[in-house]
Design a protein around this motif. Structure first.
Motif, PDB file in Angstrom:
ATOM      1  N   SER A  15       0.822  -1.214   0.000  1.00 32.02           N
ATOM      2  CA  SER A  15       0.000   0.000   0.000  1.00 32.02           C
ATOM      3  C   SER A  15       0.854   1.262   0.000  1.00 32.02           C
ATOM      4  CB  SER A  15      -0.932  -0.002   1.209  1.00 32.02           C
ATOM      5  OG  SER A  15      -0.161   0.027   2.404  1.00 32.02           O
ATOM      6  N   ILE A  16       2.092   1.152   0.474  1.00 32.26           N
ATOM      7  CA  ILE A  16       3.000   2.303   0.422  1.00 32.26           C
ATOM      8  C   ILE A  16       3.894   2.217  -0.817  1.00 32.26           C
ATOM      9  CG2 ILE A  16       4.934   3.440   1.570  1.00 32.26           C
ATOM     10  CD1 ILE A  16       3.732   2.557   4.221  1.00 32.26           C
ATOM     11  N   PRO A  19       2.127   3.200  -4.575  1.00 27.87           N
ATOM     12  CA  PRO A  19       1.926   4.638  -4.893  1.00 27.87           C
ATOM     13  C   PRO A  19       3.221   5.430  -4.817  1.00 27.87           C
ATOM     14  CG  PRO A  19       0.952   4.080  -2.760  1.00 27.87           C
ATOM     15  CD  PRO A  19       1.364   2.784  -3.394  1.00 27.87           C
ATOM     16  N   ALA A  83       8.792   3.494  10.658  1.00 33.72           N
ATOM     17  CA  ALA A  83       7.516   3.869  11.267  1.00 33.72           C
ATOM     18  C   ALA A  83       7.738   4.352  12.688  1.00 33.72           C
ATOM     19  CB  ALA A  83       6.562   2.675  11.264  1.00 33.72           C
ATOM     20  N   PRO A 105       4.400   8.602   8.636  1.00 39.17           N
ATOM     21  CA  PRO A 105       4.185   8.977   7.239  1.00 39.17           C
ATOM     22  C   PRO A 105       5.009  10.211   6.894  1.00 39.17           C
ATOM     23  CG  PRO A 105       2.198   9.260   8.612  1.00 39.17           C
ATOM     24  CD  PRO A 105       3.330   9.029   9.524  1.00 39.17           C
TER      25      PRO A 105
ATOM     26  N   HIS B 276       2.184   1.391  14.809  1.00 36.41           N
ATOM     27  CA  HIS B 276       2.762   0.962  13.535  1.00 36.41           C
ATOM     28  C   HIS B 276       1.672   0.682  12.517  1.00 36.41           C
ATOM     29  CE1 HIS B 276       4.609  -1.982  10.715  1.00 36.41           C
ATOM     30  NE2 HIS B 276       5.545  -1.038  10.725  1.00 36.41           N
ATOM     31  N   LYS B 279       0.072   3.822  11.340  1.00 37.12           N
ATOM     32  CA  LYS B 279       0.939   4.710  10.580  1.00 37.12           C
ATOM     33  C   LYS B 279       1.151   4.198   9.159  1.00 37.12           C
ATOM     34  CE  LYS B 279       3.545   7.153  14.080  1.00 37.12           C
ATOM     35  NZ  LYS B 279       4.875   7.328  14.669  1.00 37.12           N
ATOM     36  N   THR B 280       1.093   2.897   8.970  1.00 36.41           N
ATOM     37  CA  THR B 280       1.297   2.355   7.627  1.00 36.41           C
ATOM     38  C   THR B 280       0.208   2.838   6.654  1.00 36.41           C
ATOM     39  OG1 THR B 280       2.483   0.488   8.537  1.00 36.41           O
ATOM     40  CG2 THR B 280       1.614   0.241   6.314  1.00 36.41           C
ATOM     41  N   LEU B 282      -1.662   5.401   7.086  1.00 38.29           N
ATOM     42  CA  LEU B 282      -1.523   6.858   6.999  1.00 38.29           C
ATOM     43  C   LEU B 282      -0.404   7.228   6.033  1.00 38.29           C
ATOM     44  CD1 LEU B 282      -1.978   8.046  10.697  1.00 38.29           C
ATOM     45  CD2 LEU B 282      -3.409   8.630   8.740  1.00 38.29           C
ATOM     46  N   ALA B 283       0.691   6.447   6.097  1.00 42.94           N
ATOM     47  CA  ALA B 283       1.814   6.716   5.198  1.00 42.94           C
ATOM     48  C   ALA B 283       1.380   6.495   3.755  1.00 42.94           C
ATOM     49  CB  ALA B 283       2.990   5.806   5.543  1.00 42.94           C
ATOM     50  N   ALA B 284       0.586   5.426   3.534  1.00 39.78           N
ATOM     51  CA  ALA B 284       0.104   5.152   2.177  1.00 39.78           C
ATOM     52  C   ALA B 284      -0.766   6.311   1.697  1.00 39.78           C
ATOM     53  CB  ALA B 284      -0.684   3.850   2.167  1.00 39.78           C
ATOM     54  N   VAL B 309      -1.216  11.840  12.920  1.00 46.65           N
ATOM     55  CA  VAL B 309       0.073  11.287  13.339  1.00 46.65           C
ATOM     56  C   VAL B 309       0.501  11.909  14.664  1.00 46.65           C
ATOM     57  CG1 VAL B 309       2.515  11.141  12.760  1.00 46.65           C
ATOM     58  CG2 VAL B 309       0.794  10.759  11.000  1.00 46.65           C
ATOM     59  N   ASP B 313       1.214   9.974  18.038  1.00 45.43           N
ATOM     60  CA  ASP B 313       2.500  10.096  18.736  1.00 45.43           C
ATOM     61  C   ASP B 313       2.302  10.494  20.190  1.00 45.43           C
ATOM     62  OD1 ASP B 313       4.145   9.308  16.738  1.00 45.43           O
ATOM     63  OD2 ASP B 313       4.536  11.321  15.965  1.00 45.43           O
ATOM     64  N   ARG B 320       3.960   5.302  26.936  1.00 43.76           N
ATOM     65  CA  ARG B 320       5.257   4.649  27.131  1.00 43.76           C
ATOM     66  C   ARG B 320       6.220   5.502  27.930  1.00 43.76           C
ATOM     67  NH1 ARG B 320       6.926   2.930  21.129  1.00 43.76           N
ATOM     68  NH2 ARG B 320       5.242   1.493  20.640  1.00 43.76           N
TER      69      ARG B 320
END
Lengths: 238, 471
Positions: A15-16, A19, A83, A105, B276, B279-280, B282-284, B309, B313, B320
């Motif tokens: 998915s990353i 694109p 990440a 991201p 994680h 975020k994946t 979101l990164a896409a 994000v 965070d 944590r």
């Protein structure tokens, strides 16, 4: 390097990867995709790759291990995609010999800017002792490149921004040399200065506040008439 | 009541010792009463034996005299009749002398028995324990050799205050009486008893204190352990020592600690996975929006993604915080603050840093403190328009103060501002963005350093946020 630079993009997340590959192609790169460290390795052998974009967290062999492999076999630039924004990951990544890292991201535009900077540096051959975490010492100060940190003579950490880090790094790598604002912008941000660009002057003045005894009468970072800056002290490495 | 409360021991050892001391005291009191009574009985016995013996002697002497008179056929000679035989301090009378006191029938019976064994017949015997002052003077004059003897043997001893008056009716119907002083009761016995009690206390309370201490030492260790418990530092399990109950307790706490640590570990793993996994995509998404042609639209999308994000965070940092793993480092706090202020200035924020007077250096975790400062300065700009930042050293601590020119916060609401997901605007709308965790995180970071974050409305208007750290 001629024509379109060839990037190798290794990420297990389709998915990353898909694109991003298309975006980079639109930006004028040739992109080879790999979904694992293993297939990345074989692509490295098969093509003349100019730069590797590498995800850290992957099933099987991870990005850090592949970085170490790449660094052991040559000078090919590596940008890590992670990440996790944690400091330790970054330091480990840079210690393994990665040239840069971006946190997911990330803005694809920023990634492209960084790719261009690194490719230009590679072309100019200014890549310095790749992989080794070289430390620079000047006038009692220590600049640690793996951690991107600046320490005072008594070991106190003096926090600097990443922009300030890149600036002082460019200066300590060329002690005594006069660097124009344009050169510094190019070295630190990979872009050209606009007509009223004060970014470098601002960062120089911030750096002076942190490292000069009297920022108004600087003795370490000197202003050179005619536009430029010069590090006026000896630098030792190691 | 207050005094009692103050004296009441709070620790287990204290309470055990107090209970033992009270029980011992009670036992010793009973002991003391019984001892006094037996001493009294013994003293009465001795005195009555002495007085009885004297009466028996007088009586047999009297009988012999009568027999000799009868043989000589002489009329009985009245020797004084009603009167005193000086030698024996005995008093002859037709009625028993009236002496106020406590009658002692047991002693009277014993005297009757003793008389019978000596061939003397008393028709009646009365024994009375009386104050020595009430005893008729003729009898008191020498009411027993032990008085004088004791004075000579033990010069310091108190003079007798009580006497035993013994009267016996002779065969002739006449009464003969004598008195015998009783030794002063108590004094030496009390001293002896106190000594004994002290020895008992030492013999019992010292070992008891030792045992109680041994029992409670693991309890104290456990208390310290529970106080110091935190997920970030993993200790070896406590050694199971001491009595079995305590060993069981330690084992149970060790097991509980293990479970808690495992739970926290699971939480961290889960939060890391959530971070994680979110975020994946979101990164896409962040990559895909580059294909949006409308620049303005694309910028808004990017801003939304950045905000997501940021919230992610914040949540991860807060969750944590205890195990950030970052070490304390000697850091130039002014330079750190300067760096954060510059971040905001570069984005057009009206943040300024006053020139610090001298170096401000402290042992801190720079990455976390940078985040705390970012949150506080960001809040000042967001709600107060400007951020005037000042770094200073102040008597054993370092502090960063951030003044804004905003409306401040309702005094009553200041404390709630530190709660998670609380924002300054009452509507809780998200127009101003952010996770609502900024102050919560800043305070948590400060506290993790042993410092504090405070918010104060300035009298002239505006809010002052103050981050103080030990340094």
């Amino acid at each position: 390097m001629s024509g379109r630079p060839h990037l190798l993009l290794i990420d297990d997340e389709t998915s990353i990867r898909d694109p991003l590959a298309r975006y980079l192609e639109r930006q004028g790169f040739r992109v080879t995709e790999a979904e694992s460290a293993a297939s990345g390795r074989s692509a490295l052998g098969a093509y003349g790759i100019d730069l590797v974009l590498l995800d850290i967290m992957m099933p099987g062999e991870d990005g850090l291990s592949l970085t170490r492999h790449i660094r052991a076999h040559g000078e090919m630039p590596v940008i890590l995609l992670t990440a996790r924004s944690e400091e330790t990951d970054r330091i480990v990544g840079l210690e393994m010999g990665a040239d840069d890292y971006v946190v997911k991201p990330f803005s694809p535009r920023e990634l492209v800017a960084r790719i261009k900077t690194i490719l230009r540096r590679a072309a100019q051959g200014v890549r310095v002792e790749s992989g080794d975490s070289t430390d620079y010492r000047f006038a009692g100060w220590t600049l640690k490149t793996a951690e991107q940190e600046l320490y005072a003579a008594d070991g106190t950490l003096v926090p600097i921004s990443s922009g300030e880090y890149r600036l002082i790094e460019a200066l300590v790598q060329r002690p005594g040399q006069v660097l124009s604002r344009d050169q510094l912008l190019d070295l630190t941000q990979g872009r050209e200065a606009g007509p009223f660009d004060r970014a470098i002057d601002n960062q120089i003045s911030r750096l002076r506040k942190k490292i000069e005894v009297d920022p108004k009468n600087p003795v370490l970072i000197k202003t050179v008439w005619g536009g430029g800056y010069r590090l006026a002290t000896e630098v030792r490495t190691g | 009541m207050n005094v009692l409360q103050r004296l009441w021991p709070r620790t287990l050892v204290g309470q055990i010792l107090l209970a033992a001391a009270l029980a011992l005291g009670l036992a010793q009191t009973v002991n003391f009463v019984l001892l006094l009574r037996s001493i009294e009985t013994q003293a009465i016995g001795q005195a009555s034996a002495f007085a009885g013996g004297r009466l028996i002697f007088v009586a047999s002497d009297d009988r012999r005299a009568q027999r000799m008179q009868r043989r000589a056929d002489r009329p009985p000679q009245r020797r004084g009749g009603e009167g005193v035989r000086r030698r024996n301090s005995t008093l002859f009378s037709s009625t028993p002398p009236a002496v106020a006191g406590e009658s002692q029938p047991d002693a009277a019976l014993r005297i009757m028995d003793a008389a019978r064994q000596n061939d003397v017949q008393f028709q009646a015997v009365r024994v009375t324990l009386a104050d020595r002052a009430d005893v008729p003077p003729p009898m008191r004059r020498r009411d027993g050799p032990q008085a004088g003897l004791r004075d000579r043997l033990r010069p310091g001893a108190a003079p007798a205050r009580r006497s035993l008056v013994v009267s016996a009716q002779l065969g002739s119907g006449q009464w003969v009486s004598t008195a015998s002083a009783l030794p002063q009761r108590g004094a030496p016995v009390i001293g002896w008893l106190i000594g004994q009690t002290l020895i008992l206390y030492l013999a019992i309370l010292l070992p008891l204190a030792f045992i109680a201490h041994r029992v409670t030492r693991p309890l104290r260790t456990l208390t310290g352990r529970a106080n110091a418990f935190s997920a970030e530092s993993v200790h070896a399990p406590l050694a199971e020592k001491g009595p079995e109950d305590i060993r069981n307790l330690i084992a149970a706490i060790n097991a509980m600690e293990g479970r808690v640590t495992a739970l926290i570990g699971e939480k961290d793993v889960m939060l890391g996975a959530i971070g994680h996994d979110l975020k994946t995509p979101l990164a896409a998404l962040r990559v895909r929006i580059e294909s949006v042609d409308d620049d303005e639209e694309r910028e808004r999308m990017a801003a939304s993604i950045d905000e997501m994000v940021g919230i992610l965070d914040d949540i991860l940092v807060l969750a944590r915080l205890g195990r950030s793993g970052e070490a304390l480092r000697r850091t130039d706090l002014t330079a750190l603050t300067e760096t954060v202020v510059a971040e905001f200035v570069d984005r057009g924020g009206a943040a300024t840093l006053a020139d610090a007077s001298g170096l401000v250096i402290a042992d801190i975790r720079p990455v976390l403190i940078r985040r705390a400062l970012r949150n506080l300065i960001g809040n000042a700009l967001k709600y107060g328009g400007v951020a005037r930042v000042h770094v200073a050293r102040d008597r054993g601590s370092v502090c960063v103060t951030i003044d804004d020119d905003g409306p401040g916060i309702d005094q009553a609401a200041i404390e709630t501002m530190f709660e998670p997901f609380v924002r300054a605007e009452a509507s809780r709308n998200r127009a101003t963005g952010g996770s609502g965790l900024g102050l919560t995180i800043a305070r948590a970071i400060a506290r993790q350093h042993g410092g504090a974050v405070t918010l104060v409305n300035r009298p002239g208007g505006g809010l002052t946020a103050r981050l103080s750290l030990p340094g």
